[in-house]
Design an enzyme around this catalytic site. Structure first.
Site, PDB file in Angstrom:
ATOM      1  CD1 TRP A 121      -3.433  84.258 -32.927  1.00  0.00           C
ATOM      2  CD2 TRP A 121      -4.020  85.849 -31.351  1.00  0.00           C
ATOM      3  NE1 TRP A 121      -2.694  85.382 -33.075  1.00  0.00           N
ATOM      4  CE2 TRP A 121      -2.943  86.372 -32.002  1.00  0.00           C
ATOM      5  CE3 TRP A 121      -4.662  86.677 -30.085  1.00  0.00           C
ATOM      6  CZ2 TRP A 121      -2.414  87.705 -31.790  1.00  0.00           C
ATOM      7  CZ3 TRP A 121      -4.161  87.975 -29.852  1.00  0.00           C
ATOM      8  CH2 TRP A 121      -3.001  88.554 -30.688  1.00  0.00           C
ATOM      9  CG  ASP A 179     -10.736  84.450 -33.248  1.00  0.00           C
ATOM     10  OD1 ASP A 179     -10.756  84.820 -34.369  1.00  0.00           O
ATOM     11  OD2 ASP A 179      -9.869  84.498 -32.231  1.00  0.00           O
ATOM     12  CE  LYS A 228      -4.634  87.332 -38.685  1.00  0.00           C
ATOM     13  NZ  LYS A 228      -4.249  88.283 -38.027  1.00  0.00           N
TER      14      LYS A 228
HETATM   15  N1  PMP Z   1      -7.391  85.834 -33.012  1.00  0.00           N
HETATM   16  C1  PMP Z   1      -6.710  85.335 -33.932  1.00  0.00           C
HETATM   17  C2  PMP Z   1      -7.118  83.902 -34.628  1.00  0.00           C
HETATM   18  C3  PMP Z   1      -5.790  86.105 -34.656  1.00  0.00           C
HETATM   19  O1  PMP Z   1      -5.220  85.772 -35.383  1.00  0.00           O
HETATM   20  C4  PMP Z   1      -5.439  87.618 -33.988  1.00  0.00           C
HETATM   21  C5  PMP Z   1      -4.506  88.227 -34.339  1.00  0.00           C
HETATM   22  N2  PMP Z   1      -3.327  87.953 -35.340  1.00  0.00           N
HETATM   23  C6  PMP Z   1      -6.570  87.966 -32.883  1.00  0.00           C
HETATM   24  C7  PMP Z   1      -7.364  87.121 -32.341  1.00  0.00           C
HETATM   25  C8  PMP Z   1      -6.333  89.348 -32.203  1.00  0.00           C
HETATM   26  O2  PMP Z   1      -6.887  90.275 -33.357  1.00  0.00           O
HETATM   27  P1  PMP Z   1      -6.816  91.860 -33.047  1.00  0.00           P
HETATM   28  O3  PMP Z   1      -5.558  92.312 -33.100  1.00  0.00           O
HETATM   29  O4  PMP Z   1      -7.773  92.222 -34.157  1.00  0.00           O
HETATM   30  O5  PMP Z   1      -7.468  92.215 -31.696  1.00  0.00           O
END
Ligand code: PMP
Length: 366
Positions: A104, A174, A198
């Site tokens: 990520w 994040d 989550k």
């Molecule tokens: N950051 C993290 C730490 C994630 O786990 C995720 C998705 N699992 C994201 C960003 C992406 O998130 P989204 O699908 O809401 O854009």
């Protein structure tokens, strides 16, 4: 029919059973509104109160100083990968500093590069993201535009147990996969963002906590679309356009549960520690069957990621686990293997049952 599978999904993840019951009731008629939650105007005073209570509870849970904004946005955490550099990096003289610690953070870096220069303070890819950097491996620059990292790498199961970076450089995190799972020193961050799906609620809403100093440090950029400008969301109290009313309401129910039933973040952290310890103990008991992916001191309390001696055994494990009622245990498509995600809404009893299943599976192979 009630759910009969235990939900170890990496997200959208398990929500507390009592919240799901209230959601069912709210689909018929939301308390105090007399209407289904699926058909309530986002301009109603009732919904303004919902947004206000979400904000109040987040502030209280985190002990957030006044200078922070609490925003409910759309576009997921992915949109924050762009929105933040649009505000802080566009036209900036010095680079932003990023830690590349897994899948990520790897998604956030190219988005920032569209807006300006990025310096990777650490790149874990040559080691296949099996660990996080130690402080002595990191050289923070005092003049960075900002510093960005991911507190919990959901795919690899790596979690920071400290706050890296300099307190003099805007620190942006994040926290999508560990937000509100433990107490944090929120005032050491200038921005924290986390999508709901989550620990907080269903998909569709992303919580952003933003220090007002980030908005006042530079003049507004008139070329930014309104939707991508935090100032517009502050001005309109998160109702700039039609927000995801349902997702925000469920988030409120989860926040009430976290504060009023669980007892806040320290209590939540104690529960989460015990859940994780249960599963890691099962892994460590049979190291020839279950190989934990993360270096031990970087293990995530949210995503327990492991492999097994061969893809065939992993498939067998997944197959037997599914028949025994364990859902969502497959690893992320980028790296395969297995992953048990144990977010706030998943109970200790579910971890106990999975640990017993793992122990049984391993013992049969001895
Ligand atoms: N950051 C993290 C730490 C994630 O786990 C995720 C998705 N699992 C994201 C960003 C992406 O998130 P989204 O699908 O809401 O854009």
């Amino acid at each position: 029919m009630d759910a009969n599978q235990l939900n170890f999904s990496a997200g959208p993840g398990a929500l507390p059973a009592t919240v799901l019951e209230q959601v069912q009731e709210a689909v018929r008629a939301a308390p105090g509104a007399g209407l289904s939650i699926l058909g309530i105007s986002h301009r109603s005073p009732w919904f303004a109160d919902v947004v206000a209570e979400v904000e109040t509870r987040v502030r209280r849970l985190l002990g957030l100083p006044e200078r922070y904004h609490v925003l409910l946005l759309q576009g997921g955490a992915t949109q924050q990968f762009s929105m933040l550099p649009m505000l802080l990096l566009r036209g900036h003289q010095t680079p932003a500093d990023y830690l590349l610690t897994g899948y990520w953070s790897g998604k956030s870096v190219p988005e920032a590069r569209r807006e300006g220069r990025v310096r990777l303070l650490w790149d874990g890819s040559p080691e296949c993201f099996h660990r996080l950097p130690d402080d002595r491996e990191l050289q923070f620059a005092a003049d960075a535009a900002f510093f960005h990292y991911v507190s919990n790498e959901t795919v690899e199961g790596l979690q920071f147990q400290r706050i890296p970076g300099l307190d003099t450089v805007p620190r942006i995190c994040d926290m999508s996969s560990d937000f509100l799972s433990r107490p944090i020193q929120a005032e050491r961050f200038q921005c924290i963002y986390a999508h709901a799906q989550k620990n907080l609620g269903p998909a569709g809403v992303t919580l952003v906590i933003l220090d007002d100093q980030l908005l006042t440090a530079k003049p507004a950029d008139p070329s930014l679309p309104g939707f991508l400008d935090y100032r517009e969301h502050v001005r309109t109290h998160s109702i700039y356009n039609t927000p995801p009313v349902f997702a925000i309401y469920v988030t409120l129910l989860v926040l009430r549960w976290l504060e009023d039933s669980i007892g806040g973040l320290a209590a939540m952290a104690a529960i989460n520690q015990r859940k994780a310890a249960t599963l890691y103990a099962a892994l460590d008991q049979y190291p020839d069957v279950f190989m934990g992916r993360a270096r031990v001191q970087d293990r995530s309390l949210m995503n327990v990621v492991f492999t097994m001696p061969s893809p065939e055994i992993e498939q067998q494990f997944l197959h037997e686990a599914a028949s025994a009622g364990f859902s969502g245990l497959g690893g992320h498509r980028a790296i395969g293997g297995l992953r048990a995600s144990i977010y706030n809404g998943l109970e200790q009893a579910a971890c106990d049952r999975l640990a017993a299943f793992m122990t049984d599976f391993a013992a049969k192979r001895r």
